[in-house]
Design a protein around this motif. Structure first.
Motif, PDB file in Angstrom:
ATOM      1  N   ILE A 160    -107.109   4.711  10.739  1.00  0.00           N
ATOM      2  CA  ILE A 160    -105.707   4.445  11.055  1.00  0.00           C
ATOM      3  C   ILE A 160    -105.555   3.163  11.866  1.00  0.00           C
ATOM      4  CG2 ILE A 160    -103.717   5.327  12.334  1.00  0.00           C
ATOM      5  CD1 ILE A 160    -104.570   8.135  11.538  1.00  0.00           C
ATOM      6  N   THR A 161    -106.444   2.952  12.843  1.00  0.00           N
ATOM      7  CA  THR A 161    -106.318   1.751  13.664  1.00  0.00           C
ATOM      8  C   THR A 161    -106.624   0.491  12.855  1.00  0.00           C
ATOM      9  OG1 THR A 161    -108.572   2.141  14.466  1.00  0.00           O
ATOM     10  CG2 THR A 161    -106.755   2.894  15.849  1.00  0.00           C
ATOM     11  N   ALA A 162    -107.571   0.567  11.925  1.00  0.00           N
ATOM     12  CA  ALA A 162    -107.854  -0.589  11.064  1.00  0.00           C
ATOM     13  C   ALA A 162    -106.664  -0.886  10.160  1.00  0.00           C
ATOM     14  CB  ALA A 162    -109.104  -0.329  10.228  1.00  0.00           C
ATOM     15  N   ALA A 163    -106.081   0.153   9.571  1.00  0.00           N
ATOM     16  CA  ALA A 163    -104.908  -0.045   8.724  1.00  0.00           C
ATOM     17  C   ALA A 163    -103.745  -0.605   9.532  1.00  0.00           C
ATOM     18  CB  ALA A 163    -104.518   1.271   8.062  1.00  0.00           C
ATOM     19  N   ALA A 164    -103.572  -0.101  10.763  1.00  0.00           N
ATOM     20  CA  ALA A 164    -102.488  -0.595  11.616  1.00  0.00           C
ATOM     21  C   ALA A 164    -102.698  -2.067  11.966  1.00  0.00           C
ATOM     22  CB  ALA A 164    -102.400   0.245  12.889  1.00  0.00           C
ATOM     23  N   ARG A 165    -103.950  -2.450  12.210  1.00  0.00           N
ATOM     24  CA  ARG A 165    -104.227  -3.855  12.533  1.00  0.00           C
ATOM     25  C   ARG A 165    -103.849  -4.751  11.347  1.00  0.00           C
ATOM     26  NH1 ARG A 165    -107.676  -6.260  16.282  1.00  0.00           N
ATOM     27  NH2 ARG A 165    -108.642  -4.252  16.766  1.00  0.00           N
ATOM     28  N   VAL A 166    -104.243  -4.324  10.137  1.00  0.00           N
ATOM     29  CA  VAL A 166    -103.914  -5.127   8.950  1.00  0.00           C
ATOM     30  C   VAL A 166    -102.405  -5.191   8.746  1.00  0.00           C
ATOM     31  CG1 VAL A 166    -104.233  -5.328   6.457  1.00  0.00           C
ATOM     32  CG2 VAL A 166    -106.125  -4.554   7.880  1.00  0.00           C
ATOM     33  N   GLU A 194     -97.191  -8.272  -5.281  1.00  0.00           N
ATOM     34  CA  GLU A 194     -98.488  -8.377  -4.600  1.00  0.00           C
ATOM     35  C   GLU A 194     -98.342  -8.084  -3.117  1.00  0.00           C
ATOM     36  OE1 GLU A 194    -102.281 -11.447  -4.206  1.00  0.00           O
ATOM     37  OE2 GLU A 194    -100.591 -11.909  -5.525  1.00  0.00           O
ATOM     38  N   VAL A 195     -97.260  -8.539  -2.515  1.00  0.00           N
ATOM     39  CA  VAL A 195     -97.021  -8.241  -1.102  1.00  0.00           C
ATOM     40  C   VAL A 195     -96.878  -6.738  -0.899  1.00  0.00           C
ATOM     41  CG1 VAL A 195     -95.469  -8.609   0.847  1.00  0.00           C
ATOM     42  CG2 VAL A 195     -95.943 -10.486  -0.728  1.00  0.00           C
ATOM     43  N   VAL A 196     -96.148  -6.081  -1.809  1.00  0.00           N
ATOM     44  CA  VAL A 196     -95.989  -4.624  -1.724  1.00  0.00           C
ATOM     45  C   VAL A 196     -97.339  -3.935  -1.871  1.00  0.00           C
ATOM     46  CG1 VAL A 196     -94.971  -2.608  -2.835  1.00  0.00           C
ATOM     47  CG2 VAL A 196     -93.599  -4.669  -2.525  1.00  0.00           C
ATOM     48  N   ALA A 197     -98.155  -4.385  -2.839  1.00  0.00           N
ATOM     49  CA  ALA A 197     -99.467  -3.763  -3.066  1.00  0.00           C
ATOM     50  C   ALA A 197    -100.372  -3.920  -1.851  1.00  0.00           C
ATOM     51  CB  ALA A 197    -100.130  -4.373  -4.307  1.00  0.00           C
ATOM     52  N   VAL A 198    -100.336  -5.092  -1.216  1.00  0.00           N
ATOM     53  CA  VAL A 198    -101.188  -5.326  -0.045  1.00  0.00           C
ATOM     54  C   VAL A 198    -100.768  -4.445   1.115  1.00  0.00           C
ATOM     55  CG1 VAL A 198    -101.848  -7.032   1.693  1.00  0.00           C
ATOM     56  CG2 VAL A 198    -101.820  -7.665  -0.717  1.00  0.00           C
ATOM     57  N   SER A 199     -99.456  -4.340   1.350  1.00  0.00           N
ATOM     58  CA  SER A 199     -98.967  -3.619   2.522  1.00  0.00           C
ATOM     59  C   SER A 199     -98.984  -2.106   2.356  1.00  0.00           C
ATOM     60  CB  SER A 199     -97.539  -4.075   2.853  1.00  0.00           C
ATOM     61  OG  SER A 199     -96.681  -3.833   1.765  1.00  0.00           O
ATOM     62  N   THR A 200     -99.283  -1.605   1.156  1.00  0.00           N
ATOM     63  CA  THR A 200     -99.328  -0.152   0.945  1.00  0.00           C
ATOM     64  C   THR A 200    -100.729   0.289   0.541  1.00  0.00           C
ATOM     65  OG1 THR A 200     -98.493  -0.514  -1.321  1.00  0.00           O
ATOM     66  CG2 THR A 200     -96.878   0.022   0.384  1.00  0.00           C
ATOM     67  N   GLY A 201    -101.041   0.222  -0.744  1.00  0.00           N
ATOM     68  CA  GLY A 201    -102.319   0.734  -1.239  1.00  0.00           C
ATOM     69  C   GLY A 201    -103.523  -0.022  -0.722  1.00  0.00           C
ATOM     70  N   ASP A 202    -103.444  -1.351  -0.638  1.00  0.00           N
ATOM     71  CA  ASP A 202    -104.600  -2.131  -0.193  1.00  0.00           C
ATOM     72  C   ASP A 202    -104.947  -1.858   1.259  1.00  0.00           C
ATOM     73  OD1 ASP A 202    -104.989  -3.278  -2.643  1.00  0.00           O
ATOM     74  OD2 ASP A 202    -103.772  -5.033  -2.233  1.00  0.00           O
ATOM     75  N   GLU A 212    -104.624   0.933   2.793  1.00  0.00           N
ATOM     76  CA  GLU A 212    -105.318   2.219   2.834  1.00  0.00           C
ATOM     77  C   GLU A 212    -106.773   2.078   2.420  1.00  0.00           C
ATOM     78  OE1 GLU A 212    -105.000   6.654   0.773  1.00  0.00           O
ATOM     79  OE2 GLU A 212    -103.421   5.159   0.460  1.00  0.00           O
ATOM     80  N   LYS A 213    -107.045   1.274   1.405  1.00  0.00           N
ATOM     81  CA  LYS A 213    -108.425   1.108   0.924  1.00  0.00           C
ATOM     82  C   LYS A 213    -109.268   0.336   1.920  1.00  0.00           C
ATOM     83  CE  LYS A 213    -107.152   1.470  -3.913  1.00  0.00           C
ATOM     84  NZ  LYS A 213    -105.784   1.896  -3.604  1.00  0.00           N
ATOM     85  N   ILE A 214    -108.676  -0.654   2.565  1.00  0.00           N
ATOM     86  CA  ILE A 214    -109.413  -1.380   3.603  1.00  0.00           C
ATOM     87  C   ILE A 214    -109.761  -0.445   4.748  1.00  0.00           C
ATOM     88  CG2 ILE A 214    -109.195  -3.205   5.334  1.00  0.00           C
ATOM     89  CD1 ILE A 214    -107.476  -4.735   3.292  1.00  0.00           C
ATOM     90  N   GLY A 215    -108.813   0.399   5.150  1.00  0.00           N
ATOM     91  CA  GLY A 215    -109.091   1.378   6.202  1.00  0.00           C
ATOM     92  C   GLY A 215    -110.164   2.371   5.797  1.00  0.00           C
ATOM     93  N   TRP A 216    -110.195   2.736   4.505  1.00  0.00           N
ATOM     94  CA  TRP A 216    -111.215   3.654   4.015  1.00  0.00           C
ATOM     95  C   TRP A 216    -112.611   3.063   4.206  1.00  0.00           C
ATOM     96  CZ3 TRP A 216    -112.532   4.310  -1.832  1.00  0.00           C
ATOM     97  CH2 TRP A 216    -113.544   5.262  -1.983  1.00  0.00           C
TER      98      TRP A 216
END
Length: 614
Positions: free
Chosen positions: A100-106, A129-137, A139-143
């Motif tokens: 969660i903290t990694a996703a929040a940082r991004v 692309e902006v929508v994809a980065v701020s939602t699904g991407d 989450e995957k980075i946080g994973w």
């Protein structure tokens, strides 16, 4: 960093040289959380690894009919169970916190970049692309960040268990220790193909998201021209391409999972066969065989983390690359060098020669609406879209009072020059919240609403505020102002810009969605309220142009004429062609008559055409 401490006071300066470097920077900035998760993961994994030893002791105690050793083994199993429960609980807690903290940082980095670039962001990067980065991407980075510490704990536990088995029972322990690296690395040859397929799936999904976003944004227009089925068919085809790419990617990951089931199965069968042979010959005890077999079986659990980290990396790497493409965008190629300065004076663009004198209302006419939008962004201190850094550096910056806007801090530049584009966005909330923006305090909300001719908007909001005693300022405006007409949204956005009262206000087609009577009153209201302040309006409407102190004609990226509206109508054919929308044939006819008639005929022709059409 704990979840309760979010958001970050400063998310940091990310490494945007590449996707992997960004992931490394993100993990390094959460080193404390990673170490906590690693510690609890080691406790959890090593407690599980201790179970085979205690089970082997219990089995051997039963064989030897030793009640004391059996009770000891039972007590150890209970203690290990407690440690497993505590370790698993805290591992999950710390790992999810890292996620969660990694996703929040991004997300904070993306929000900061969005605020920095403003409306120029969607001109440089597709909205989908902006929508994809701020939602699904995100989450995957946080994973990946979350899985990293669990993988490190699993890998450490495997090394400890293999060394322990080799010392405890070399005949079988060495067999397991030599097989584990093969099991862990067996899927590496398959990962490049799986990664390529995952990248392909992500790319197609991003395009489908972009298509869906654009379709929804233009749904009203599509319905008007009957284009819903056309775009629906396009989205169906894009969706099917995403499905096929996802199936191909899933097949590869299924093959990787099958390999990680098959090879450990072969190891366990070989271990049982060889161990049973040694036990039958009396070279090892039955309890030792049970211990080694149980340990090898439990080692399959940490082995799964190798597959998970490979999947997490393959999915997060393209996501991180997309995030880097957004985060690497800059307001301009120059760094702020002038601190603590809020410049005042004339607004001047050296690239086009456009001059907006201080304290005057300047209207700008461009034959190309896209050119007008780009010039409006430049006046706000934004670099040209789509340019490389070296090319952007060659273009001189816009000057306000002789100070380059891209050489002063962003906050100071935004306070000095405010740009309202032709499609302003209204956020959800009450009208009072909409107008509660940073401002000089010299312009009240009532004065701004009156200048923007928002009387009918206030009446409509008052009728919709039955639970607020008819107070329009307390009426909620829906997201993007969808409950209002296009003209009402445009005038509310104009009122919001007028409330801020910046040193220089740049308006791009501020009256394009209103009728001519309202437009004339709005133009007069802007001129009156902004008297003594620098105002630039990009427009082609005669009503607004006639209210300006001076009019500038920009043609093919350069200023070609300056004067007032009526003067330019008489003397400048290119200006007349844009403002009156005359055809080439009409322009040729006008050029053949005396100059005095040329100032009258376009208006007469337009009136006659309107009457004939009516």
């Amino acid at each position: 960093m704990q979840i309760r401490d979010l958001p970050y006071s400063d998310p940091g300066d990310p490494d945007v040289r590449s996707g992997p470097r960004f992931l490394y920077w993100l993990g390094r900035n959460q080193l404390g959380g990673q170490l906590k998760s690693l510690s609890w993961g080691l406790l959890h994994q090593l407690a599980i690894a201790g179970l085979p030893v205690t089970v082997g002791l219990a089995v051997q105690a039963v064989i030897d009919r030793s009640g004391g050793r059996l009770a000891l083994a039972g007590g150890l199993i209970v203690a290990l169970g407690v440690l497993i429960a505590v370790g698993d609980t805290m591992l999950h807690r710390t790992a999810v916190t890292n996620w969660i903290t990694a996703a929040a940082r991004v997300q904070q980095l993306l929000a900061r970049k969005t605020a920095e670039l403003g409306s120029a962001l969607t001109r440089r990067v597709a909205a989908g692309e902006v929508v994809a980065v701020s939602t699904g991407d995100v989450e995957k980075i946080g994973w990946f960040v979350e899985a990293l510490s669990r993988f490190a704990a699993a890998a450490t536990a495997l090394v400890v268990i293999c060394v322990g088995l080799a010392i405890y029972l070399p005949s079988l322990g060495l067999m397991v220790a030599l097989a584990m690296p093969v099991l862990a690395l067996a899927v590496l040859p398959l990962l490049p193909r799986a990664t390529r397929r995952a990248d392909e799936q992500r790319e197609k999904a991003g395009k489908a998201t972009e298509l869906a976003s654009d379709t929804v944004a233009g749904l009203r227009v599509l319905r008007g021209i009957g284009g819903e089925e056309l775009f629906l068919g396009r989205y169906r085809r894009a969706s099917q391409e995403v499905r096929r790419a996802a199936v191909r990617s899933a097949r590869m990951w299924a093959l990787i999972s099958a390999v990680q089931v098959l090879l450990p199965g072969i190891l366990l069968i070989s271990l049982v066969w060889y161990g049973a042979t040694l036990a039958r010959d009396g070279r090892i005890d039955v309890g030792q065989l049970v211990t080694v077999y149980s340990a090898a079986t439990l080692m399959l659990f940490p082995l799964r983390h190798f597959e998970e980290i490979a999947m997490a990396y393959s999915f997060s790497r393209p996501s991180a690359q997309r995030a880097v493409r957004v985060l690497s965008l800059h307001r301009s190629s120059r760094d702020a060098t002038v601190e603590g300065v809020t410049p005042t004076g004339d607004l001047y663009d050296p690239a086009t020669g456009l001059m907006a004198p201080r304290g005057r209302f300047t209207a700008v006419v461009c034959g190309d609406p896209d050119e007008a939008g780009r010039l409006a962004e430049r006046l706000g201190g934004h670099a040209e879209t789509g340019e490389e850094d070296d090319q952007a550096a060659a273009i001189p910056s816009v000057l306000l009072g002789g100070v380059a806007l891209d050489e002063i801090p962003l906050d100071a530049a935004r306070a000095a020059v405010l740009v309202q584009d032709k499609d302003p966005v209204l956020l959800s909330g009450t009208l009072r919240e909409l107008l509660d923006v940073p401002s000089s305090g010299l312009v009240t909300a009532d004065a701004a609403l009156e200048a923007a001719q928002c009387g009918d908007v206030l009446s409509a909001l008052a009728q919709a505020s039955a639970d607020n005693d008819g107070d329009p300022m307390r009426t909620r405006i829906t997201e993007r102002g969808r409950s209002l007409s296009g003209g009402q949204r445009q005038r509310l956005a104009l009122a919001r810009s007028l409330v801020t009262d910046p040193e220089a206000l740049v308006l791009d087609e501020p009256t394009s969605a209103v009728d001519s009577h309202t437009e004339a009153r709005v133009a007069a209201g802007i001129a009156e309220l902004r008297r003594g302040r620098t105002t630039v309006a990009f427009a082609s409407s005669p009503l607004l142009l006639d209210a300006a102190d001076r009019v500038v004609l920009v043609h093919e990226g350069a200023v070609v004429a300056v004067g007032d509206h009526r003067e330019l109508l008489r003397t400048e054919p290119r200006y007349r062609a844009v403002v009156t929308r005359e055809t080439d044939e009409e322009a040729a006819d006008i050029a053949s008559v005396p100059a005095m008639k040329s100032a009258q005929e376009p208006a007469v022709k337009n009136v006659q055409e309107v009457e004939e059409r009516a």
